[in-house]
Design a protein around this motif. Structure first.
Motif, PDB file in Angstrom:
ATOM      1  N   UNK A 176       0.829  -1.209   0.000  1.00  0.00           N
ATOM      2  CA  UNK A 176       0.000   0.000   0.000  1.00  0.00           C
ATOM      3  C   UNK A 176       0.860   1.253   0.000  1.00  0.00           C
ATOM      4  N   UNK A 177       1.883   1.248   0.832  1.00  0.00           N
ATOM      5  CA  UNK A 177       2.801   2.395   0.881  1.00  0.00           C
ATOM      6  C   UNK A 177       3.466   2.593  -0.481  1.00  0.00           C
ATOM      7  N   UNK A 178       3.858   1.501  -1.123  1.00  0.00           N
ATOM      8  CA  UNK A 178       4.485   1.560  -2.440  1.00  0.00           C
ATOM      9  C   UNK A 178       3.514   2.142  -3.473  1.00  0.00           C
ATOM     10  N   UNK A 179       2.257   1.747  -3.417  1.00  0.00           N
ATOM     11  CA  UNK A 179       1.265   2.263  -4.356  1.00  0.00           C
ATOM     12  C   UNK A 179       1.022   3.759  -4.135  1.00  0.00           C
ATOM     13  N   UNK A 180       1.024   4.197  -2.881  1.00  0.00           N
ATOM     14  CA  UNK A 180       0.898   5.631  -2.596  1.00  0.00           C
ATOM     15  C   UNK A 180       2.052   6.401  -3.231  1.00  0.00           C
TER      16      UNK A 180
ATOM     17  N   UNK B 123       3.755  11.978   1.918  1.00  0.00           N
ATOM     18  CA  UNK B 123       4.771  11.432   2.829  1.00  0.00           C
ATOM     19  C   UNK B 123       4.167  11.102   4.199  1.00  0.00           C
ATOM     20  N   UNK B 124       3.342  11.994   4.688  1.00  0.00           N
ATOM     21  CA  UNK B 124       2.703  11.795   5.985  1.00  0.00           C
ATOM     22  C   UNK B 124       1.802  10.554   5.968  1.00  0.00           C
ATOM     23  N   UNK B 125       1.046  10.390   4.890  1.00  0.00           N
ATOM     24  CA  UNK B 125       0.174   9.222   4.802  1.00  0.00           C
ATOM     25  C   UNK B 125       0.983   7.945   4.607  1.00  0.00           C
ATOM     26  N   UNK B 126       2.043   7.996   3.813  1.00  0.00           N
ATOM     27  CA  UNK B 126       2.884   6.800   3.642  1.00  0.00           C
ATOM     28  C   UNK B 126       3.446   6.354   4.994  1.00  0.00           C
TER      29      UNK B 126
ATOM     30  N   UNK C  55       2.098   6.970   7.934  1.00  0.00           N
ATOM     31  CA  UNK C  55       0.967   6.472   8.719  1.00  0.00           C
ATOM     32  C   UNK C  55       0.603   5.050   8.304  1.00  0.00           C
ATOM     33  N   UNK C  56       0.664   4.761   7.011  1.00  0.00           N
ATOM     34  CA  UNK C  56       0.379   3.406   6.534  1.00  0.00           C
ATOM     35  C   UNK C  56       1.451   2.449   7.052  1.00  0.00           C
ATOM     36  N   UNK C  57       2.695   2.873   6.976  1.00  0.00           N
ATOM     37  CA  UNK C  57       3.800   2.038   7.459  1.00  0.00           C
ATOM     38  C   UNK C  57       3.631   1.703   8.947  1.00  0.00           C
ATOM     39  N   UNK C  58       3.133   2.668   9.714  1.00  0.00           N
ATOM     40  CA  UNK C  58       2.969   2.492  11.163  1.00  0.00           C
ATOM     41  C   UNK C  58       1.624   1.896  11.564  1.00  0.00           C
ATOM     42  N   UNK C  59       0.744   1.682  10.598  1.00  0.00           N
ATOM     43  CA  UNK C  59      -0.618   1.254  10.906  1.00  0.00           C
ATOM     44  C   UNK C  59      -0.626  -0.178  11.453  1.00  0.00           C
ATOM     45  N   UNK C  60      -1.451  -0.440  12.469  1.00  0.00           N
ATOM     46  CA  UNK C  60      -1.527  -1.809  13.009  1.00  0.00           C
ATOM     47  C   UNK C  60      -2.158  -2.764  11.982  1.00  0.00           C
ATOM     48  N   UNK C  61      -1.423  -3.765  11.629  1.00  0.00           N
ATOM     49  CA  UNK C  61      -1.863  -4.708  10.601  1.00  0.00           C
ATOM     50  C   UNK C  61      -3.236  -5.315  10.912  1.00  0.00           C
ATOM     51  N   UNK C  62      -3.484  -5.587  12.171  1.00  0.00           N
ATOM     52  CA  UNK C  62      -4.738  -6.246  12.552  1.00  0.00           C
ATOM     53  C   UNK C  62      -5.962  -5.353  12.335  1.00  0.00           C
ATOM     54  N   UNK C  63      -5.763  -4.073  12.086  1.00  0.00           N
ATOM     55  CA  UNK C  63      -6.886  -3.153  11.862  1.00  0.00           C
ATOM     56  C   UNK C  63      -7.124  -2.843  10.386  1.00  0.00           C
TER      57      UNK C  63
ATOM     58  N   UNK D 230      -6.812   3.490   2.131  1.00  0.00           N
ATOM     59  CA  UNK D 230      -5.426   3.636   1.688  1.00  0.00           C
ATOM     60  C   UNK D 230      -5.287   3.386   0.181  1.00  0.00           C
ATOM     61  N   UNK D 231      -5.920   2.338  -0.319  1.00  0.00           N
ATOM     62  CA  UNK D 231      -5.825   2.070  -1.753  1.00  0.00           C
ATOM     63  C   UNK D 231      -6.699   3.056  -2.520  1.00  0.00           C
ATOM     64  N   UNK D 232      -7.780   3.491  -1.895  1.00  0.00           N
ATOM     65  CA  UNK D 232      -8.683   4.440  -2.535  1.00  0.00           C
ATOM     66  C   UNK D 232      -8.024   5.766  -2.833  1.00  0.00           C
TER      67      UNK D 232
END
Length: 166
Positions: free
Chosen positions: A8-12, A103-106, A108-116, A133-135
């Motif tokens: 997801x981060x890569x796609x952003x 950059x800020x969203x990337x 946030x995605x990197x730090x996002x809890x996978x289980x959520x 995120x993909x949207x």
């Protein structure tokens, strides 16, 4: 699941900066656009390139807001802000703002809890975190396509104006 967050981060990154499989990224689409061109409305009833860039900034703000637990929708002014004075400094500041929000969203995605990832970010928005995120990458590329059409319209408008002057 961490691999999914990395994708997801890569796609952003690709949607904004390049190497998107479909064609030009958002920054590639606005490359070479002057402040005057960005503010122009070459297609009647359509938003300008600058308006689209600021709209994209607003959408990043919405997702980042939701990540902080705030489920409010964007106001009309947040969604479609008025462009500032159309000069190079303001145009560059708008592009820089878009890059900073990406950059800020990337991060946030990197730090996002996978289980959520498959849960909504806030109760007010039924979309899962993954969908948000993909949207935003899809939203960037949708508007990149519009920007490319606006650039074509600007070139056509300029060539017609130059032809009329000859």
């Amino acid at each position: 699941m961490q691999a999914e967050l990395n994708r997801l981060e890569d796609q952003l990154a690709k949607a904004l900066s390049g190497e998107a499989w479909h064609g030009p990224s958002l920054l590639e689409a606005i490359e070479g656009v002057s402040a005057e061109q960005a503010a122009a409305h070459p297609i009647a009833g359509a938003h300008s390139i600058w308006e689209l860039v600021l709209h994209l900034c607003g959408t990043y703000g919405l997702v980042l807001r939701r990540l902080s637990g705030d489920g409010r929708q964007l106001s009309e002014e947040e969604d479609w802000p008025t462009i500032p004075a159309p000069d190079a400094e303001n145009w560059n500041a708008s592009i820089e703002q878009l890059q900073q929000l990406n950059e800020k969203l990337k991060q946030a995605v990197k730090d996002f809890p996978m289980e959520r990832l498959d849960q909504p970010l806030v109760p007010e928005a039924p979309y899962t975190a993954y969908t948000q995120f993909i949207g935003i990458t899809q939203h960037n590329l949708y508007h990149a396509g519009q920007i490319l059409l606006l650039k074509k319209a600007l070139r056509l408008e300029n060539s017609q104006a130059n032809g009329a002057n000859q």
